[in-house]
Motif scaffolding. Structure first.
Motif, mmCIF file in Angstrom:
data_model
loop_
_atom_site.group_PDB
_atom_site.id
_atom_site.type_symbol
_atom_site.label_atom_id
_atom_site.label_comp_id
_atom_site.label_asym_id
_atom_site.label_seq_id
_atom_site.Cartn_x
_atom_site.Cartn_y
_atom_site.Cartn_z
ATOM 1 N N ILE A 139 -33.635 -21.598 -48.382
ATOM 2 C CA ILE A 139 -34.417 -20.565 -49.042
ATOM 3 C C ILE A 139 -33.873 -19.185 -48.681
ATOM 4 O O ILE A 139 -33.876 -18.266 -49.500
ATOM 5 C CB ILE A 139 -35.925 -20.694 -48.716
ATOM 6 N N PHE A 140 -33.373 -19.024 -47.458
ATOM 7 C CA PHE A 140 -32.787 -17.754 -47.045
ATOM 8 C C PHE A 140 -31.597 -17.398 -47.934
ATOM 9 O O PHE A 140 -31.462 -16.258 -48.383
ATOM 10 C CB PHE A 140 -32.354 -17.805 -45.580
ATOM 11 N N GLN B 17 -29.462 -16.582 -60.499
ATOM 12 C CA GLN B 17 -29.816 -16.895 -59.114
ATOM 13 C C GLN B 17 -31.314 -17.139 -58.984
ATOM 14 O O GLN B 17 -31.739 -18.047 -58.272
ATOM 15 C CB GLN B 17 -29.373 -15.754 -58.186
ATOM 16 N N PHE B 18 -32.126 -16.348 -59.669
ATOM 17 C CA PHE B 18 -33.567 -16.566 -59.661
ATOM 18 C C PHE B 18 -33.892 -17.929 -60.275
ATOM 19 O O PHE B 18 -34.747 -18.655 -59.763
ATOM 20 C CB PHE B 18 -34.291 -15.448 -60.412
ATOM 21 N N MET C 233 -35.750 -21.127 -58.484
ATOM 22 C CA MET C 233 -36.920 -21.831 -59.026
ATOM 23 C C MET C 233 -36.638 -23.340 -59.136
ATOM 24 O O MET C 233 -37.495 -24.162 -58.830
ATOM 25 C CB MET C 233 -37.310 -21.263 -60.395
ATOM 26 N N ILE C 234 -35.429 -23.682 -59.565
ATOM 27 C CA ILE C 234 -35.057 -25.091 -59.687
ATOM 28 C C ILE C 234 -35.060 -25.754 -58.317
ATOM 29 O O ILE C 234 -35.581 -26.866 -58.153
ATOM 30 C CB ILE C 234 -33.675 -25.225 -60.376
ATOM 31 N N CYS C 235 -34.481 -25.101 -57.340
ATOM 32 C CA CYS C 235 -34.412 -25.669 -55.988
ATOM 33 C C CYS C 235 -35.792 -25.827 -55.363
ATOM 34 O O CYS C 235 -36.043 -26.777 -54.624
ATOM 35 C CB CYS C 235 -33.529 -24.811 -55.091
ATOM 36 N N ILE D 250 -22.550 -19.791 -60.361
ATOM 37 C CA ILE D 250 -24.004 -20.007 -60.255
ATOM 38 C C ILE D 250 -24.471 -20.992 -61.322
ATOM 39 O O ILE D 250 -25.289 -21.889 -61.050
ATOM 40 C CB ILE D 250 -24.769 -18.677 -60.378
ATOM 41 N N ALA D 251 -23.952 -20.864 -62.532
ATOM 42 C CA ALA D 251 -24.338 -21.772 -63.617
ATOM 43 C C ALA D 251 -23.967 -23.218 -63.285
ATOM 44 O O ALA D 251 -24.767 -24.141 -63.519
ATOM 45 C CB ALA D 251 -23.681 -21.339 -64.928
ATOM 46 N N PHE D 252 -22.786 -23.433 -62.721
ATOM 47 C CA PHE D 252 -22.384 -24.788 -62.320
ATOM 48 C C PHE D 252 -23.301 -25.326 -61.220
ATOM 49 O O PHE D 252 -23.619 -26.514 -61.187
ATOM 50 C CB PHE D 252 -20.931 -24.825 -61.859
ATOM 51 N N GLN D 253 -23.740 -24.446 -60.327
ATOM 52 C CA GLN D 253 -24.661 -24.885 -59.272
ATOM 53 C C GLN D 253 -26.006 -25.286 -59.871
ATOM 54 O O GLN D 253 -26.617 -26.253 -59.430
ATOM 55 C CB GLN D 253 -24.854 -23.771 -58.232
ATOM 56 N N ILE D 254 -26.462 -24.568 -60.875
ATOM 57 C CA ILE D 254 -27.714 -24.926 -61.554
ATOM 58 C C ILE D 254 -27.592 -26.306 -62.181
ATOM 59 O O ILE D 254 -28.484 -27.156 -62.026
ATOM 60 C CB ILE D 254 -28.081 -23.864 -62.617
ATOM 61 N N VAL D 255 -26.497 -26.569 -62.862
ATOM 62 C CA VAL D 255 -26.268 -27.890 -63.469
ATOM 63 C C VAL D 255 -26.241 -28.967 -62.386
ATOM 64 O O VAL D 255 -26.851 -30.027 -62.527
ATOM 65 C CB VAL D 255 -24.960 -27.889 -64.300
#
Length: 93
Positions: A47-48, A83-84, A88-90, A29-34
């Motif tokens: 969004i689902f 994940q939250f 928010m980033i997305c 998840i952290a890599f996806q945020i980056v």
């Protein structure tokens, strides 16, 4: 046949392995945020997907708290926060 071997593994080992797998999941998840921060334009994550995984992590966090399983509540609690944050980033960046 396989179950008799699983039953022989001490509970402490399961807890340790659970923590390790939880850390790996949180890193994903952290890599996806980056990646979301580095990639220009809107996100391709639905969004689902974002809402459903946030809900799943909330459930498992509460489950871990209820049954006092640190590997469950700790890693899923962190995953819930990540994940939250990803959601928010997305949605807003």
């Amino acid at each position: 046949m396989f179950l008799k071997y699983i039953d022989k593994v001490p509970e402490k080992y399961w807890e340790t392995i659970g923590l390790l797998f939880g850390v790996v999941a949180n890193l994903a998840i952290a890599f996806q945020i980056v990646h979301e921060f580095k990639t220009p334009g809107s996100s391709s994550i639905s969004i689902f997907h974002l809402l459903s995984f946030t809900g799943i992590y909330i459930f498992w966090t509460l489950y871990g708290i209820r049954f006092r399983r640190i590997a469950v509540w700790l890693t899923n609690g962190l995953a819930m926060i990540l994940q939250f944050s990803l959601m928010m980033i997305c949605l807003f960046f």
